[in-house]
Design an enzyme around this catalytic site. Structure first.
Site, PDB file in Angstrom:
ATOM      1  N   ARG A 142       0.798  -1.225   0.000  1.00  0.00           N
ATOM      2  CA  ARG A 142       0.000   0.000   0.000  1.00  0.00           C
ATOM      3  C   ARG A 142       0.831   1.276   0.000  1.00  0.00           C
ATOM      4  O   ARG A 142       0.427   2.279   0.583  1.00  0.00           O
ATOM      5  CB  ARG A 142      -0.990   0.037   1.175  1.00  0.00           C
ATOM      6  N   SER A 184     -10.246   0.620   3.680  1.00  0.00           N
ATOM      7  CA  SER A 184      -9.603   0.348   4.969  1.00  0.00           C
ATOM      8  C   SER A 184      -8.979   1.636   5.512  1.00  0.00           C
ATOM      9  O   SER A 184      -8.280   2.337   4.789  1.00  0.00           O
ATOM     10  CB  SER A 184      -8.493  -0.686   4.802  1.00  0.00           C
ATOM     11  N   GLU A 254      -4.019   4.133   6.346  1.00  0.00           N
ATOM     12  CA  GLU A 254      -3.998   3.872   4.898  1.00  0.00           C
ATOM     13  C   GLU A 254      -4.722   5.034   4.215  1.00  0.00           C
ATOM     14  O   GLU A 254      -4.313   5.526   3.167  1.00  0.00           O
ATOM     15  CB  GLU A 254      -4.710   2.540   4.585  1.00  0.00           C
TER      16      GLU A 254
HETATM   17  C1  LIG Z   1     -15.396   0.734  -0.661  1.00  0.00           C
HETATM   18  C2  LIG Z   1     -13.920   0.849  -0.894  1.00  0.00           C
HETATM   19  C3  LIG Z   1     -13.156  -0.298  -1.005  1.00  0.00           C
HETATM   20  C4  LIG Z   1     -11.772  -0.208  -1.184  1.00  0.00           C
HETATM   21  N1  LIG Z   1     -11.046  -1.352  -1.302  1.00  0.00           N
HETATM   22  C5  LIG Z   1      -9.716  -1.279  -1.522  1.00  0.00           C
HETATM   23  C6  LIG Z   1      -8.934  -2.465  -1.649  1.00  0.00           C
HETATM   24  O1  LIG Z   1      -9.416  -3.580  -1.603  1.00  0.00           O
HETATM   25  N2  LIG Z   1      -7.602  -2.333  -1.870  1.00  0.00           N
HETATM   26  C7  LIG Z   1      -6.997  -1.125  -1.951  1.00  0.00           C
HETATM   27  O2  LIG Z   1      -5.786  -1.067  -2.156  1.00  0.00           O
HETATM   28  N3  LIG Z   1      -7.716   0.017  -1.807  1.00  0.00           N
HETATM   29  C8  LIG Z   1      -9.049  -0.020  -1.596  1.00  0.00           C
HETATM   30  N4  LIG Z   1      -9.775   1.123  -1.455  1.00  0.00           N
HETATM   31  C9  LIG Z   1      -9.084   2.419  -1.505  1.00  0.00           C
HETATM   32  C10 LIG Z   1      -9.061   3.046  -2.923  1.00  0.00           C
HETATM   33  O3  LIG Z   1      -9.942   2.369  -3.760  1.00  0.00           O
HETATM   34  C11 LIG Z   1      -7.668   3.000  -3.537  1.00  0.00           C
HETATM   35  O4  LIG Z   1      -6.681   3.533  -2.690  1.00  0.00           O
HETATM   36  C12 LIG Z   1      -7.627   3.760  -4.876  1.00  0.00           C
HETATM   37  O5  LIG Z   1      -6.471   3.400  -5.554  1.00  0.00           O
HETATM   38  C13 LIG Z   1      -7.697   5.261  -4.688  1.00  0.00           C
HETATM   39  O6  LIG Z   1      -7.738   5.899  -5.935  1.00  0.00           O
HETATM   40  P1  LIG Z   1      -8.203   7.402  -6.083  1.00  0.00           P
HETATM   41  O7  LIG Z   1      -8.081   7.789  -7.510  1.00  0.00           O
HETATM   42  O8  LIG Z   1      -9.531   7.596  -5.480  1.00  0.00           O
HETATM   43  O9  LIG Z   1      -7.059   8.170  -5.256  1.00  0.00           O
HETATM   44  P2  LIG Z   1      -7.203   9.286  -4.115  1.00  0.00           P
HETATM   45  O10 LIG Z   1      -7.948   8.731  -2.970  1.00  0.00           O
HETATM   46  O11 LIG Z   1      -7.724  10.548  -4.702  1.00  0.00           O
HETATM   47  O12 LIG Z   1      -5.666   9.501  -3.723  1.00  0.00           O
HETATM   48  C14 LIG Z   1      -4.969   8.501  -3.042  1.00  0.00           C
HETATM   49  C15 LIG Z   1      -3.480   8.859  -3.011  1.00  0.00           C
HETATM   50  O13 LIG Z   1      -2.956   8.812  -4.334  1.00  0.00           O
HETATM   51  C16 LIG Z   1      -2.239   9.991  -4.655  1.00  0.00           C
HETATM   52  N5  LIG Z   1      -2.423  10.209  -6.102  1.00  0.00           N
HETATM   53  C17 LIG Z   1      -3.609  10.224  -6.780  1.00  0.00           C
HETATM   54  N6  LIG Z   1      -3.383  10.400  -8.097  1.00  0.00           N
HETATM   55  C18 LIG Z   1      -2.047  10.489  -8.258  1.00  0.00           C
HETATM   56  C19 LIG Z   1      -1.205  10.687  -9.413  1.00  0.00           C
HETATM   57  N7  LIG Z   1      -1.709  10.819 -10.653  1.00  0.00           N
HETATM   58  N8  LIG Z   1       0.131  10.752  -9.221  1.00  0.00           N
HETATM   59  C20 LIG Z   1       0.669  10.626  -7.973  1.00  0.00           C
HETATM   60  N9  LIG Z   1      -0.077  10.436  -6.850  1.00  0.00           N
HETATM   61  C21 LIG Z   1      -1.427  10.379  -7.001  1.00  0.00           C
HETATM   62  C22 LIG Z   1      -2.875  11.073  -3.779  1.00  0.00           C
HETATM   63  O14 LIG Z   1      -1.962  12.121  -3.503  1.00  0.00           O
HETATM   64  C23 LIG Z   1      -3.185  10.284  -2.508  1.00  0.00           C
HETATM   65  O15 LIG Z   1      -2.054  10.227  -1.674  1.00  0.00           O
HETATM   66  C24 LIG Z   1     -11.155   1.069  -1.278  1.00  0.00           C
HETATM   67  C25 LIG Z   1     -11.944   2.227  -1.181  1.00  0.00           C
HETATM   68  C26 LIG Z   1     -13.311   2.134  -0.989  1.00  0.00           C
HETATM   69  C27 LIG Z   1     -14.124   3.390  -0.896  1.00  0.00           C
END
Ligand SMILES: Cc1cc2nc3c(=O)[nH]c(=O)nc-3n(C[C@H](O)[C@H](O)[C@H](O)COP(=O)(O)OP(=O)(O)OC[C@H]3O[C@@H](n4cnc5c(N)ncnc54)[C@H](O)[C@@H]3O)c2cc1C
Length: 258
Positions: A142, A184, A254
């Site tokens: 992660r 999480s 996380e």
């Molecule tokens: C119901 C639910 C279930 C989930 N299950 C999982 C799971 O099973 N496994 C898991 O790993 N995660 C899970 N997540 C968390 C989430 O889905 C992941 O972390 C996902 O990758 C976040 O993507 P995002 O675009 O929304 O990023 P954001 O939440 O907007 O950002 C997350 C991080 O990424 C960085 N970031 C975003 N874009 C970039 C970029 N282009 N370049 C550099 N840094 C960047 C941001 O600065 C921040 O630190 C879950 C979330 C929910 C709501």
């Protein structure tokens, strides 16, 4: 580039926050260095006073498959990636199902399920305009140290999308709450589970205002509607304090608190 007002109480998956001006980055722009890049806010807890934010515009939402090299823009939603993989019979993307967000967020978090993680299947990432091979990037459970903004990712194509694996991974989700959350809240500590520790210190189901440590899965901080940043932060701090006092384990968030 242009500004867009994003209401994080609606946009973020945990439905916490307020309207904030976010700088939208277009293809021809030079990336600003004084702003934090966000993806689709599925792993964020945004206060009313976050650092200056930026986001990749639709220019970075694309999927190109050419001669067994797959290139995907970092604003592409995971749902689109999964549909593309299914349609084109590509292996390795099954775990993306029910993992909400953009490819950029996935890369930054090295998002995954069980042993399936995005860094296992990628070949190279374009960071601040420069392609870096996977071997040149530090990553682990992660996290990844990108040191900049990821705009595109290259994958080596393998054929054979597995419906069995997809169904297996979807079934794993049955113990996750349907209420608004950011996934999480804490990373699992080595050889243990954050959810188990939260339950062991008696905080499963405990709430503050509209925010609650879910009764379905203790490591999910859920919002029953109208929850605030302060309520969420109170519950996060409470868990860290109690788990440390009881087990001398420092739970690492996380969820990204901004
Ligand atoms: C119901 C639910 C279930 C989930 N299950 C999982 C799971 O099973 N496994 C898991 O790993 N995660 C899970 N997540 C968390 C989430 O889905 C992941 O972390 C996902 O990758 C976040 O993507 P995002 O675009 O929304 O990023 P954001 O939440 O907007 O950002 C997350 C991080 O990424 C960085 N970031 C975003 N874009 C970039 C970029 N282009 N370049 C550099 N840094 C960047 C941001 O600065 C921040 O630190 C879950 C979330 C929910 C709501």
């Amino acid at each position: 580039m242009y500004f867009k007002t994003i209401d994080f109480s609606k946009f973020s998956s945990i439905k916490v926050g307020s309207p904030i001006e976010v700088l939208m980055i277009e293809r021809e722009d030079t990336l600003p260095v004084d702003r934090l890049i966000i993806g689709h806010a599925n792993n964020l807890l945004v206060s009313n006073n976050p650092p200056p934010l930026m986001m990749l515009s639709k220019d970075f939402s694309f999927i190109e498959l050419e001669k067994d090299i797959l290139t995907i823009g970092c604003a592409t939603p995971t749902g689109k990636i999964l549909s593309f993989a299914k349609k084109n019979n590509l292996a390795g993307f099954e775990f993306v199902s029910k993992l909400p967000g953009s490819l950029g967020g996935m890369i930054a978090m090295n998002a995954g399920v069980k042993s399936y993680e995005v860094f296992n299947i990628l070949d190279a990432v374009k960071i601040n305009g420069i392609w870096k091979k996977r071997e040149e990037i530090e990553y682990g459970y992660r996290f990844s140290k990108l040191g900049g903004v990821a705009t595109e990712v290259r994958f080596k194509v393998k054929y054979g999308f597995s419906k069995e694996l997809l169904n297996e991974l979807i079934n794993l989700r049955s113990n996750q709450p349907k209420t608004a959350s950011a996934g999480s809240a804490f990373k699992n500590p080595k050889d243990d589970y954050a959810g188990r520790l939260i339950e062991a210190v008696g905080l499963k189901g405990v709430s503050k205002g509209a925010m609650q440590w879910s009764e379905v899965h203790a490591n999910f901080l859920v919002n029953h509607g109208g929850g605030t940043f302060e309520e969420a932060k109170y519950l996060i701090d409470l868990v860290q304090e109690k788990v440390f006092k009881t087990f001398e384990v420092s739970l690492k968030e996380e969820i990204q608190v901004l």
